[in-house]
Structure formats: structure tokens, C-alpha cells
Write a protein that holds these residues in place. Structure first.
Motif, PDB file in Angstrom:
ATOM      1  N   TYR A  31       0.647  -1.148  -0.009  1.00 15.61           N
ATOM      2  CA  TYR A  31      -0.289  -0.150   0.279  1.00 15.61           C
ATOM      3  C   TYR A  31       1.100   1.284  -0.123  1.00 15.61           C
ATOM      4  CZ  TYR A  31      -3.588   2.442   1.842  1.00 15.61           C
ATOM      5  OH  TYR A  31      -5.748   3.825   1.618  1.00 15.61           O
ATOM      6  N   SER A  32       0.627   2.596  -1.039  1.00 16.83           N
ATOM      7  CA  SER A  32       1.679   3.104  -1.186  1.00 16.83           C
ATOM      8  C   SER A  32       0.529   4.818  -1.126  1.00 16.83           C
ATOM      9  CB  SER A  32       2.486   3.212  -2.368  1.00 16.83           C
ATOM     10  OG  SER A  32       3.271   2.196  -2.391  1.00 16.83           O
ATOM     11  N   ILE A  33       1.562   5.526  -0.526  1.00 22.20           N
ATOM     12  CA  ILE A  33       0.506   6.755  -0.752  1.00 22.20           C
ATOM     13  C   ILE A  33       1.152   8.300  -1.327  1.00 22.20           C
ATOM     14  CG2 ILE A  33      -0.930   8.611   0.758  1.00 22.20           C
ATOM     15  CD1 ILE A  33      -2.043   6.387   2.194  1.00 22.20           C
ATOM     16  N   ALA A  34       0.779   8.921  -1.668  1.00 19.85           N
ATOM     17  CA  ALA A  34       2.056  10.260  -1.494  1.00 19.85           C
ATOM     18  C   ALA A  34       1.385  11.560  -1.620  1.00 19.85           C
ATOM     19  CB  ALA A  34       2.538  10.388  -3.251  1.00 19.85           C
ATOM     20  N   ILE A  35       1.569  12.713  -1.458  1.00 23.35           N
ATOM     21  CA  ILE A  35       0.575  13.808  -1.233  1.00 23.35           C
ATOM     22  C   ILE A  35       1.071  14.794  -1.586  1.00 23.35           C
ATOM     23  CG2 ILE A  35      -0.090  15.644   0.557  1.00 23.35           C
ATOM     24  CD1 ILE A  35      -1.146  12.975   2.425  1.00 23.35           C
ATOM     25  N   GLY A  36       0.970  15.946  -2.463  1.00 25.13           N
ATOM     26  CA  GLY A  36       1.218  17.169  -3.031  1.00 25.13           C
ATOM     27  C   GLY A  36       0.703  17.987  -2.935  1.00 25.13           C
ATOM     28  N   GLN A  37       0.733  19.759  -2.855  1.00 29.00           N
ATOM     29  CA  GLN A  37       0.014  20.208  -2.194  1.00 29.00           C
ATOM     30  C   GLN A  37       1.270  21.831  -3.178  1.00 29.00           C
ATOM     31  OE1 GLN A  37      -0.629  22.519   1.013  1.00 29.00           O
ATOM     32  NE2 GLN A  37      -3.296  22.870   0.617  1.00 29.00           N
ATOM     33  N   ASN A  38       0.110  22.561  -3.662  1.00 31.02           N
ATOM     34  CA  ASN A  38       0.479  24.273  -4.014  1.00 31.02           C
ATOM     35  C   ASN A  38       2.098  23.338  -4.684  1.00 31.02           C
ATOM     36  OD1 ASN A  38      -1.028  25.409  -2.093  1.00 31.02           O
ATOM     37  ND2 ASN A  38       0.309  25.328  -0.967  1.00 31.02           N
ATOM     38  N   GLY A  48       7.014   4.822  -1.707  1.00 27.01           N
ATOM     39  CA  GLY A  48       6.303   5.995  -1.516  1.00 27.01           C
ATOM     40  C   GLY A  48       6.273   5.539  -3.102  1.00 27.01           C
ATOM     41  N   ASP A  49       8.175   5.131  -3.978  1.00 21.38           N
ATOM     42  CA  ASP A  49       7.840   5.025  -5.066  1.00 21.38           C
ATOM     43  C   ASP A  49       8.276   3.706  -6.155  1.00 21.38           C
ATOM     44  OD1 ASP A  49      10.764   4.138  -3.720  1.00 21.38           O
ATOM     45  OD2 ASP A  49      11.629   5.662  -4.567  1.00 21.38           O
ATOM     46  N   THR A  50       7.082   3.135  -4.957  1.00 24.62           N
ATOM     47  CA  THR A  50       7.059   1.750  -5.352  1.00 24.62           C
ATOM     48  C   THR A  50       6.071   1.505  -6.674  1.00 24.62           C
ATOM     49  OG1 THR A  50       7.624   0.109  -3.577  1.00 24.62           O
ATOM     50  CG2 THR A  50       6.143  -0.095  -4.907  1.00 24.62           C
ATOM     51  N   ILE A  51       6.964   0.837  -7.648  1.00 25.67           N
ATOM     52  CA  ILE A  51       5.955   0.906  -8.971  1.00 25.67           C
ATOM     53  C   ILE A  51       4.769   0.315  -9.548  1.00 25.67           C
ATOM     54  CG2 ILE A  51       5.913   0.613 -10.895  1.00 25.67           C
ATOM     55  CD1 ILE A  51       9.603   0.542 -11.320  1.00 25.67           C
ATOM     56  N   TYR A  52       3.724   0.718  -9.481  1.00 29.15           N
ATOM     57  CA  TYR A  52       2.239  -0.756  -9.326  1.00 29.15           C
ATOM     58  C   TYR A  52       1.890  -0.641 -10.868  1.00 29.15           C
ATOM     59  CZ  TYR A  52       2.066  -0.131  -4.476  1.00 29.15           C
ATOM     60  OH  TYR A  52       2.525  -0.447  -3.393  1.00 29.15           O
ATOM     61  N   SER A  53       1.377  -1.345 -11.392  1.00 27.26           N
ATOM     62  CA  SER A  53       0.304  -1.152 -12.731  1.00 27.26           C
ATOM     63  C   SER A  53      -0.821  -0.284 -12.288  1.00 27.26           C
ATOM     64  CB  SER A  53      -0.376  -2.593 -12.925  1.00 27.26           C
ATOM     65  OG  SER A  53      -1.875  -2.162 -13.916  1.00 27.26           O
ATOM     66  N   ILE A  54      -0.734   0.430 -13.472  1.00 27.11           N
ATOM     67  CA  ILE A  54      -2.068   1.833 -12.717  1.00 27.11           C
ATOM     68  C   ILE A  54      -3.373   1.340 -13.789  1.00 27.11           C
ATOM     69  CG2 ILE A  54      -0.234   3.573 -12.154  1.00 27.11           C
ATOM     70  CD1 ILE A  54      -0.521   4.770 -14.576  1.00 27.11           C
ATOM     71  N   TYR A  84      -3.605  -5.383  -8.614  1.00 23.86           N
ATOM     72  CA  TYR A  84      -2.843  -3.766  -8.804  1.00 23.86           C
ATOM     73  C   TYR A  84      -4.135  -2.783  -8.873  1.00 23.86           C
ATOM     74  CZ  TYR A  84       1.771  -5.477  -9.845  1.00 23.86           C
ATOM     75  OH  TYR A  84       2.600  -6.212 -10.288  1.00 23.86           O
ATOM     76  N   HIS A  85      -4.967  -2.110  -7.994  1.00 22.02           N
ATOM     77  CA  HIS A  85      -5.294  -0.770  -7.955  1.00 22.02           C
ATOM     78  C   HIS A  85      -4.898   0.070  -7.376  1.00 22.02           C
ATOM     79  CE1 HIS A  85      -9.047  -3.828  -8.187  1.00 22.02           C
ATOM     80  NE2 HIS A  85      -7.897  -4.895  -7.343  1.00 22.02           N
ATOM     81  N   THR A  86      -5.198   1.060  -7.769  1.00 24.69           N
ATOM     82  CA  THR A  86      -5.063   2.525  -6.995  1.00 24.69           C
ATOM     83  C   THR A  86      -5.654   3.728  -8.297  1.00 24.69           C
ATOM     84  OG1 THR A  86      -4.004   2.474 -10.032  1.00 24.69           O
ATOM     85  CG2 THR A  86      -2.878   1.048  -8.754  1.00 24.69           C
ATOM     86  N   MET A 123      -2.265   3.661  -3.473  1.00 25.35           N
ATOM     87  CA  MET A 123      -1.866   2.347  -4.101  1.00 25.35           C
ATOM     88  C   MET A 123      -2.184   1.105  -3.374  1.00 25.35           C
ATOM     89  SD  MET A 123       0.577   3.966  -6.670  1.00 25.35           S
ATOM     90  CE  MET A 123       1.051   4.082  -8.492  1.00 25.35           C
ATOM     91  N   THR A 124      -2.554  -0.311  -4.198  1.00 30.78           N
ATOM     92  CA  THR A 124      -2.463  -1.245  -3.191  1.00 30.78           C
ATOM     93  C   THR A 124      -2.129  -2.458  -4.522  1.00 30.78           C
ATOM     94  OG1 THR A 124      -3.135  -2.325  -2.066  1.00 30.78           O
ATOM     95  CG2 THR A 124      -4.473  -1.444  -3.189  1.00 30.78           C
ATOM     96  N   THR A 125      -1.952  -3.943  -3.749  1.00 28.88           N
ATOM     97  CA  THR A 125      -2.281  -4.830  -4.755  1.00 28.88           C
ATOM     98  C   THR A 125      -3.030  -6.010  -4.139  1.00 28.88           C
ATOM     99  OG1 THR A 125       0.162  -5.366  -2.960  1.00 28.88           O
ATOM    100  CG2 THR A 125       0.619  -4.665  -5.237  1.00 28.88           C
ATOM    101  N   ASP A 126      -3.666  -5.011  -3.214  1.00 26.25           N
ATOM    102  CA  ASP A 126      -5.244  -5.575  -3.037  1.00 26.25           C
ATOM    103  C   ASP A 126      -6.447  -5.115  -3.265  1.00 26.25           C
ATOM    104  OD1 ASP A 126      -6.556  -7.579  -0.310  1.00 26.25           O
ATOM    105  OD2 ASP A 126      -7.610  -5.255  -0.540  1.00 26.25           O
ATOM    106  N   ASN A 127      -7.631  -5.958  -3.831  1.00 20.89           N
ATOM    107  CA  ASN A 127      -8.829  -5.680  -4.564  1.00 20.89           C
ATOM    108  C   ASN A 127      -9.184  -4.405  -3.797  1.00 20.89           C
ATOM    109  OD1 ASN A 127      -9.184  -7.357  -2.456  1.00 20.89           O
ATOM    110  ND2 ASN A 127     -11.288  -7.313  -3.685  1.00 20.89           N
ATOM    111  N   HIS A 128      -9.015  -3.836  -2.853  1.00 22.04           N
ATOM    112  CA  HIS A 128      -9.201  -2.914  -1.991  1.00 22.04           C
ATOM    113  C   HIS A 128      -9.232  -0.915  -3.048  1.00 22.04           C
ATOM    114  CE1 HIS A 128      -9.224   0.187   1.838  1.00 22.04           C
ATOM    115  NE2 HIS A 128      -9.396   0.252   1.441  1.00 22.04           N
ATOM    116  N   GLU A 129     -10.731  -0.072  -2.006  1.00 19.57           N
ATOM    117  CA  GLU A 129     -11.130   0.573  -3.151  1.00 19.57           C
ATOM    118  C   GLU A 129     -10.290   2.154  -2.868  1.00 19.57           C
ATOM    119  OE1 GLU A 129     -12.365   2.895  -5.577  1.00 19.57           O
ATOM    120  OE2 GLU A 129     -13.463   1.539  -5.045  1.00 19.57           O
TER     121      GLU A 129
END
Length: 529
Positions: free
Chosen positions: A91-98, A120-126, A381-383, A398-404
């Protein structure tokens, strides 16, 4: 390969996890910062001091305001609990602002042996987020005067006419394809997402099959999501540009935007080291199996890309920055501001089938603002990547689970909103002048009866509490207003005062429990200093 019961350790501590780019800030694969006992109670000052000494080839610029730092700290703990209790492999997350990538982190592991930490920089199928890159490529050709959105697609692809079915319909156009209102078949007839082989068509097969199938609906009447439709849009861009698809998107979009981990293919040579393996959903027995790798082949414009949470946030920040411009740059860019605004403007709505589309982009209106972007779901993959132009924030999950992941991505936005907007009363009445070290109370509290754990963290000069895991965390935040040392007042949702909550210390002065309604929750020693 079975994954057994897949039960990640409950003793990981958010904040100093080896996957955190808030602290790690982009070091390449190699030695990791080990997870420490500071955990969720490490404090904003510790975070800032660590951030200031971290270098990276792919810059992470940490936020400097306390509100965003506190929100990220809560998001970190929320994501950690979701991954642990949900048993999501990675499971990976990234956040950006401004315009700045502020934070990223990974949870779980990305290899078959469950040893390599997610980052945070793990590669997933998107998967279907690929469609955004195809839509941009189409609009680049539109800007160049080579494509017209309302021209029949057969003008550019003479072979792309479905078999007539006798129903009256206007012609299929690029606008209809990009808004999923063209009524064309959803997928190719070779099986696509059917395991274990996941067979996708060659371009020759795709060209041959289009004329053999009748449309699902007349054009413009029904939202019908279509991988074939976006693939046809990509084929049109290739046809008028004279370029192959990989060159079109790599040279025209990916390279100019500096998306160094984004590709129109799957880098399987990096599987298990930089790229996460794909897992099946959990069975009732609590097991998973590794899924076969797939090649989207002719459907690459709709579902064949790979990327990272960090790169997708960079892609989102580029969009937000472009939307804020009122004039086109002197030097040609990837797109003109007006073009992107037109792409993200809602152009087709189907309230029955829940479609609200711009040109390639989904645009979901909500009370807090518009969520604009796309998600992707394919084997293992679910992203999702969503921007909020009103808050200038981009989030990718992003995740490799079938999570929403769509819901999770919105939740991260909402948690950021919650801290930025928080006041202790509606009138903004300040907190009483009480000198407290709020870090004394931060951590996880366990009662082994009512919930898995309760998170307590500093929040705008007081405390916030949240039972975890919680997929709708922003709606369930609860606040403790300081009264005196170890005494707090819980507030109702409207800010009115409720009952008192107290904390208990041991002989050494360390907080060890929280008491409320004569019920005691014990502070998790594993998450404390």
C-alpha cells in the motif's frame, strides 16, 4: 504461490517506517531507516528536524505548516492501520500541494517473499489511469489541428466502424470515446481480464474484431466504460502523428513532465525490487495467490501503464499548476491551460449509471470541491489519483489488494481538509492558556473490547482521537479540548462541550491509560517512547 494467512506485524510504528518518504525522501533501493519506537508520538519537531537533513534525487519538499504536518501524521497512522488490519500486501500513498510533493510512504511488502518494504516510489500497474495519458496525447494532436473532437472516428481510422445493428445513431467521435458515451464494446473478445492467462489482443486482432461486433448502445445515450473506446482514441492520435504509441506518450508527456518512474509498459525486470508483485483477493481461508503477469498489448492506451504514487502526484500537480494559468506559456508546453480546462470540464453525465466525465477525466462534484482524476483496477493492482483544484492538492493511493483506492484517495483529501479548517469553536474561540506537552498523550490505546485501537494525536493545540481502522475516518474524528494537565473535554460535532476525559500516569510520570465513562484504555507500550 500461497500467501498463507498474511498477517503483518501490529508493532510497526507510523512515522519512522522504512517506507516513509516524509523521512526517507527518496533514497534509492538499498539500506533503509529502521522503524523506531518513536512511532505516532514522535512529534512535529522531530519530523521537521529529520526532514531538513534528507536528500533525494526525486525531491520531496516537506510541508512547513503545523496543520499539514499534523494531518499527515494522522494519515500515516490511519493508512498503517488500514494496511495491517486489512492485510493488504502493499500500500503506497503520496500527497502534494501548492506545486510541491510533500510526503509519500509505503506499507507492507512488494515481493513474493514478503521481505522488501513498500515505498512511496514503489512501481504499480496503474491500469486505467493510463487513459489520462492517452487523453492528453489526443488533445496534443487536437491542439496541432490534426484531430477534431466531433469528427467521425472513421475519418482517422477507417477500420473502426462497429457492425451496424439497425438502431439510429450519430457517428462515433473522439469526444464520445473520451467521455465513455460512444456505446462501443467494453473490452476485446479475447478474454482480457480473465485469468489465469489474461490474454489481450494484438493490434491486428483489434482492427479485425471492431467490425464484427455491434455497438452496445447508440452514441451519446448511455455511459458505458470502454477500454476499447480509449484505445481507439489512442490509435487516432498515432495515426495522425505518424508515431508509435510509446514514442507519442514518452516524448510528448512523460519525459517533459519528469515522470521518471512512469512507463507505457510493465518493467517486470524490477518485479519484487522496485515493482510490486500482484496478488489475488483474499480467500475465505485468509490466503492469497500470486497472479500471472499480463501485457495489455493493443489495449496499452487504456490500461498498460505503470507508475508510482509519487509520479502520479507530480502529474496531478502539473495539472493544478496549469489550471491556475490564464495565458499559454511563451514556449509550447505539454498542453495549453485552456485545453486542460476543457478536458476536465464535465461534458457527459449519466445519472442512472453514475457517469460524470470530461475528456478522459472523471469529475466528481462534492460539497468540499471537485475530485478530478481517474482510478485503475486490473489483476493484482488497484490505484487512484485525484486532484482538488480548490485546495491545490493532489493525492495518489496504490495497493496490491482489491481494495477501493478511490475512496481512500478522497479520504486523504478530507483528512487534510479537516485539519486545515479545524477550530475549537465555530466562533474560533482560542484554547485556554494551559501549558501542556501534548506528546505525552500521543499513541495507540487498546481496550480489547470495543474496537481494535484508538489513536490519540496532537491537533491544533489539543488532541484528536480516532478509532482504527476506519474507511471513513474524516467523518469520525473526535476532539479533546485541554482543561488542565491530564484532563480534557470531549467536544460534540457542533463544538459544544461534552464529558471529561482523563489520562493516567505511572509512577515514572509516563501516560499509560485513558479513562472515559469509567472505562480504561491502555496505551500501547510498543507505540510509546
Amino acid at each position: 504461490m500461497g500467501l498463507g494467512n498474511f498477517t503483518p506485524s501490529l508493532n510497526r510504528h507510523p512515522g519512522l517506517d522504512p517506507g516513509s518518504r516524509l523521512l526517507r525522501a527518496g533514497k534509492k533501493a538499498g539500506p533503509r531507516i529502521k522503524s523506531g519506537a518513536t512511532g505516532v508520538i514522535g512529534g512535529v519537531a522531530l519530523l521537521v528536524s529529520l526532514l531538513a537533513t534528507t536528500a533525494t534525487a526525486q525531491p520531496v519538499t516537506p510541508p512547513t505548516d503545523t496543520a499539514t504536518l499534523e494531518a499527515i501524521r494522522l494519515i500515516d497512522a490511519w493508512a498503517d492501520a488500514g494496511q495491517v488490519y486489512g492485510r493488504w500486501p502493499a500500500y503506497s500513498i503520496a500527497i502534494g500541494q501548492n506545486g510541491k510533493l510533500h510526503w509519500s510512504k509505503g506499507y507492507g511488502t512488494i515481493d513474493a517473499a514478503q521481505k522488501v518494504p513498500a515505498r512511496g516510489d514503489t512501481i504499480y500497474s496503474i491500469c486505467s489511469i493510463s487513459k489520462l495519458f492517452t487523453a492528453v496525447a489526443v488533445m496534443q494532436q487536437w491542439e496541432a489541428g490534426k484531430l477534431r473532437l466531433d469528427e467521425p472516428i472513421t475519418t482517422y481510422l477507417p477500420w473502426a466502424a462497429p457492425k451496424p445493428d439497425g438502431r439510429d445513431s450519430v457517428p462515433i467521435t473522439l469526444r464520445a470515446l473520451l467521455t465513455h458515451s460512444a456505446g462501443v464494446q467494453r473490452d476485446s473478445d479475447v478474454g482480457n481480464w480473465t485469468g489465469p492467462g489474461y490474454i489481450f489482443p494484438t493490434r491486428d486482432h483489434l482492427k479485425a474484431e471492431i467490425g464484427q461486433h455491434t455497438p452496445l448502445y447508440p452514441v451519446g445515450r448511455t455511459y458505458q466504460y470502454s477500454n476499447v473506446g480509449l484505445t481507439l482514441a489512442g490509435e487516432a492520435a498515432m495515426a495522425v502523428s505518424g508515431k508509435d504509441y510509446a514514442s507519442l506518450v514518452t516524448n510528448g508527456i512523460i519525459a517533459p513532465l519528469g515522470l521518471t518512474d512512469t512507463r507505457p509498459d510493465h518493467p517486470y525486470a524490477l518485479i519484487g525490487t522496485r515493482m510490486a508483485v500482484g496478488w489475488s483477493p483474499l480467500t475465505r481461508a485468509g490466503t492469497r495467490t500470486l497472479l500471472s503477469r499480463f501485457d495489455a498489448r493493443a489495449i496499452t492506451p487504456a490500461a498498460g501503464f505503470t507508475s508510482t504514487a509519487e509520479d502520479l502526484v507530480r502529474f496531478g500537480l502539473w495539472q493544478i499548476g496549469l489550471l491556475a494559468q490564464d495565458s499559454a506559456p511563451a514556449q509550447p508546453g505539454v498542453l495549453k491551460p485552456s485545453t486542460l480546462k476543457e478536458m476536465q470540464r464535465i461534458q457527459f453525465v449519466d445519472p442512472v449509471n453514475d457517469g460524470s466525465w470530461g475528456l478522459g477525466f472523471f469529475n466528481e462534484a462534492a460539497p468540499e470541491g471537485h475530485y478530478i482524476g481517474h482510478d485503475g483496477s486490473c489483476p493484482g493492482y488497484h490505484t487512484a489519483m485525484l486532484i482538488r483544484p480548490d485546495s491545490e492538492t493532489a493525492v495518489a493511493v496504490m495497493t496490491t489488494d482489491n481494495h477501493e483506492t478511490w475512496a481512500d484517495t478522497k479520504q486523504v483529501h478530507k483528512l487534510l481538509d479537516a485539519r486545515r479548517a479545524h477550530q475549537w469553536t465555530k466562533a474560533g474561540e482560542p484554547l485556554p492558556p494551559i501549558a501542556l506537552n501534548l506528546e505525552d498523550y500521543a499513541g495507540r490505546y487498546l481496550n480489547n473490547t470495543w474496537n481494535n485501537e484508538t489513536l490519540v494525536l496532537p491537533w491544533n493545540g489539543g488532541l484528536v482521537t480516532l478509532d482504527l481502522p476506519d474507511p471513513d475516518a474524516a467523518a469520525h474524528l473526535s476532539f479533546l479540548k485541554p482543561l488542565a494537565k491530564d484532563r480534557f473535554r470531549r467536544l460534540a460535532k457542533d463544538g459544544s462541550a461534552m464529558h471529561e476525559v482523563t489520562f493516567v500516569r505511572d509512577a515514572s510520570g509516563r501516560v499509560v491509560a485513558k479513562e472515559e465513562f469509567y472505562q480504561r484504555s491502555v496505551r500501547d507500550a510498543g507505540a510509546a517512547k
